[in-house]
Design a protein around this motif. Structure first.
Motif, short mmCIF file in Angstrom:
data_model
loop_
_atom_site.label_atom_id
_atom_site.label_comp_id
_atom_site.label_asym_id
_atom_site.label_seq_id
_atom_site.Cartn_x
_atom_site.Cartn_y
_atom_site.Cartn_z
N MET A 194 0.84 -1.18 0.00
CA MET A 194 0.00 0.00 0.00
C MET A 194 0.89 1.25 0.00
N ARG A 195 0.54 2.19 -0.87
CA ARG A 195 1.29 3.43 -0.95
C ARG A 195 0.34 4.62 -0.81
N ASN A 216 0.16 7.30 -2.48
CA ASN A 216 -0.36 7.84 -3.74
C ASN A 216 -1.41 6.94 -4.39
N THR A 217 -1.66 5.78 -3.81
CA THR A 217 -2.68 4.89 -4.35
C THR A 217 -3.94 4.84 -3.49
N LEU A 218 -3.94 5.60 -2.36
CA LEU A 218 -5.11 5.57 -1.46
C LEU A 218 -6.31 6.22 -2.13
N LYS A 219 -7.50 5.60 -1.95
CA LYS A 219 -8.74 6.13 -2.49
C LYS A 219 -9.86 5.88 -1.47
#
Length: 144
Positions: free
Chosen positions: A1-2, A4-7
């Protein structure tokens, strides 16, 4: 998990309704505001607090409450225990004024029972409450 990929979760963020975009949108022309009236106007949606649509507002329907007497400054109250401090044989209105126990604008004085009286005093031309009179006489003093 990064980072910049959180939604946000699916369905958590809803798109705002776009109003005033034509007949096909279902919210064209009046944009859901109806016809005329204060809520249909730009910047006029808010009305004053207490406004009841022209009906006489509650704060004006209710009666005024309270009263401040202009005569209240004419009579100054003097506490009983403060009379023991005075070094005068006969205590009258002038003696009370000279001692600073009475307001400058007062025209009369009234002795109110509060505290104890340690010595006998002679009171002349000053009003007293029933309790104050009894306390003065119990201490060996007199009221004229």
């Amino acid at each position: 998990m990064r980072l910049n990929t959180l939604k946000p979760a699916a369905g958590a963020r809803k798109a705002g309704v776009r109003v005033g975009r034509g007949i096909g949108s279902g919210l064209g022309k009046t944009a859901g505001r109806g016809h005329k009236g204060s809520y249909a106007r730009t910047g006029k949606g808010k009305i004053k607090a207490g406004f009841e649509g022209g009906q006489m507002p509650l704060q004006r329907r209710l009666p005024k409450v309270g009263f401040r007497s202009r005569k209240s400054h004419e009579v100054s109250e003097v506490l009983l225990y403060k009379l023991g401090v005075l070094d005068v044989e006969v205590i009258d209105f002038e003696a009370l004024r000279a001692a600073g126990l009475v307001e400058k604008r007062a025209e009369r004085a009234k002795i109110v029972k509060k505290g104890e009286l340690t010595r006998a005093i002679k009171l002349r031309g000053v009003a007293t409450t029933a309790g104050a009179r009894a306390a003065i006489e119990a201490a060996g003093g007199s009221v004229e």
